[in-house]
Design an enzyme around this catalytic site. Structure first.
Site, PDB file in Angstrom:
ATOM      1  N   GLU A 193     -20.985   5.989  -0.586  1.00  0.00           N
ATOM      2  CA  GLU A 193     -20.712   7.349  -1.075  1.00  0.00           C
ATOM      3  C   GLU A 193     -21.985   7.976  -1.650  1.00  0.00           C
ATOM      4  O   GLU A 193     -22.275   9.155  -1.433  1.00  0.00           O
ATOM      5  CB  GLU A 193     -19.633   7.321  -2.163  1.00  0.00           C
ATOM      6  CG  GLU A 193     -18.281   6.777  -1.709  1.00  0.00           C
ATOM      7  CD  GLU A 193     -18.142   5.263  -1.849  1.00  0.00           C
ATOM      8  OE1 GLU A 193     -19.145   4.539  -1.691  1.00  0.00           O
ATOM      9  OE2 GLU A 193     -17.011   4.828  -2.117  1.00  0.00           O
TER      10      GLU A 193
ATOM     11  N   CYS B   4     -15.905   2.992  -6.033  1.00  0.00           N
ATOM     12  CA  CYS B   4     -16.108   2.313  -7.320  1.00  0.00           C
ATOM     13  C   CYS B   4     -16.291   3.356  -8.421  1.00  0.00           C
ATOM     14  O   CYS B   4     -16.442   4.553  -8.152  1.00  0.00           O
ATOM     15  CB  CYS B   4     -17.311   1.370  -7.246  1.00  0.00           C
ATOM     16  SG  CYS B   4     -18.912   2.210  -7.295  1.00  0.00           S
TER      17      CYS B   4
ATOM     18  N   ASN C 170     -23.509   1.743   2.864  1.00  0.00           N
ATOM     19  CA  ASN C 170     -24.114   0.996   1.759  1.00  0.00           C
ATOM     20  C   ASN C 170     -25.400   0.302   2.209  1.00  0.00           C
ATOM     21  O   ASN C 170     -25.530  -0.129   3.358  1.00  0.00           O
ATOM     22  CB  ASN C 170     -23.126   0.013   1.116  1.00  0.00           C
ATOM     23  CG  ASN C 170     -22.470  -0.955   2.071  1.00  0.00           C
ATOM     24  OD1 ASN C 170     -22.264  -0.654   3.243  1.00  0.00           O
ATOM     25  ND2 ASN C 170     -22.125  -2.130   1.588  1.00  0.00           N
TER      26      ASN C 170
ATOM     27  N   CYS D 116     -19.375   5.552  -8.154  1.00  0.00           N
ATOM     28  CA  CYS D 116     -19.259   6.536  -7.068  1.00  0.00           C
ATOM     29  C   CYS D 116     -18.329   7.674  -7.459  1.00  0.00           C
ATOM     30  O   CYS D 116     -18.537   8.821  -7.072  1.00  0.00           O
ATOM     31  CB  CYS D 116     -18.785   5.870  -5.786  1.00  0.00           C
ATOM     32  SG  CYS D 116     -20.093   4.893  -5.011  1.00  0.00           S
TER      33      CYS D 116
HETATM   34  N1  THU Z   1     -19.601  -0.462  -2.074  1.00  0.00           N
HETATM   35  C1  THU Z   1     -19.694   0.819  -1.581  1.00  0.00           C
HETATM   36  O1  THU Z   1     -20.496   1.091  -0.685  1.00  0.00           O
HETATM   37  N2  THU Z   1     -18.890   1.753  -2.122  1.00  0.00           N
HETATM   38  C2  THU Z   1     -17.975   1.544  -3.115  1.00  0.00           C
HETATM   39  O2  THU Z   1     -17.383   2.471  -3.636  1.00  0.00           O
HETATM   40  C3  THU Z   1     -17.697   0.166  -3.542  1.00  0.00           C
HETATM   41  C4  THU Z   1     -18.698  -0.847  -3.146  1.00  0.00           C
HETATM   42  C5  THU Z   1     -20.481  -1.489  -1.530  1.00  0.00           C
HETATM   43  C6  THU Z   1     -21.530  -1.980  -2.478  1.00  0.00           C
HETATM   44  C7  THU Z   1     -21.834  -3.355  -1.954  1.00  0.00           C
HETATM   45  O3  THU Z   1     -22.831  -3.242  -0.951  1.00  0.00           O
HETATM   46  C8  THU Z   1     -20.535  -3.800  -1.305  1.00  0.00           C
HETATM   47  O4  THU Z   1     -19.734  -2.627  -1.169  1.00  0.00           O
HETATM   48  C9  THU Z   1     -19.762  -4.825  -2.091  1.00  0.00           C
HETATM   49  O5  THU Z   1     -19.600  -4.432  -3.388  1.00  0.00           O
END
Ligand code: THU
Length: 144
Positions: free
Chosen positions: A68, A101, A55, A104
């Site tokens: 993702e 999420c 992320n 994603c």
């Molecule tokens: N995040 C992801 O990288 N993938 C997900 O499927 C859920 C959330 C990240 C986004 C943000 O930087 C942090 O997790 C908190 O939400």
């Protein structure tokens, strides 16, 4: 008797462990100064290649890229628009359960097949597996 992740996905214990290891490793590269929630994703392409992503947050919070999505953008950049996902492993460095999420899930769906499997850290500390249709049963498809 419950079905194992190996049985469900058809992937070996070693492959699942390797994907998890790479997801954890790339989570260490995350840029997450706002949430401190560092996420990594490792994609296994149908061709056998592994592509990773983490992320990348932004001071304007909604501009954050999830791990993702970062991995999928990298995979398309490296291998082109015809990539298919055999598996996606997600991990975080906070030791918590987490699944992709909603956004994603839709992004993963775009490159999925009926044999795409998602591995994620479960509540009980194990690595759990789910299918794309379980994770996003009514995803969006563009009909022209
Ligand atoms: N995040 C992801 O990288 N993938 C997900 O499927 C859920 C959330 C990240 C986004 C943000 O930087 C942090 O997790 C908190 O939400």
């Amino acid at each position: 008797m419950s079905t194992t992740p190996e049985d469900r996905s058809g992937l070996s214990t070693e492959t699942i462990a390797e994907l998890h290891k790479q997801a954890v490793a790339v989570a260490g590269q995350a840029y997450a100064p706002y949430s401190n929630f560092r996420v990594g994703a490792a994609l296994l392409l149908a061709t056998g290649e592994i592509v990773i992503g983490c992320n990348v947050e932004n001071a304007s919070y909604r501009l954050t890229t999830c791990a993702e999505q970062s991995a999928i953008a990298t995979a398309v950049s490296q291998y082109g628009p015809t990539i298919k996902l055999r598996a996606v492993a997600v991990a975080n460095l906070n030791g918590t359960a987490s699944q992709p999420c909603g956004a994603c899930r839709q992004t993963i769906l775009e490159f999925s097949t009926p044999e795409t499997w998602i591995f994620y850290p479960a509540e009980d500390g194990t690595i759990a597996v789910t299918s794309m249709s379980e994770m996003l049963p009514a995803g969006f498809h563009l009909a022209h």
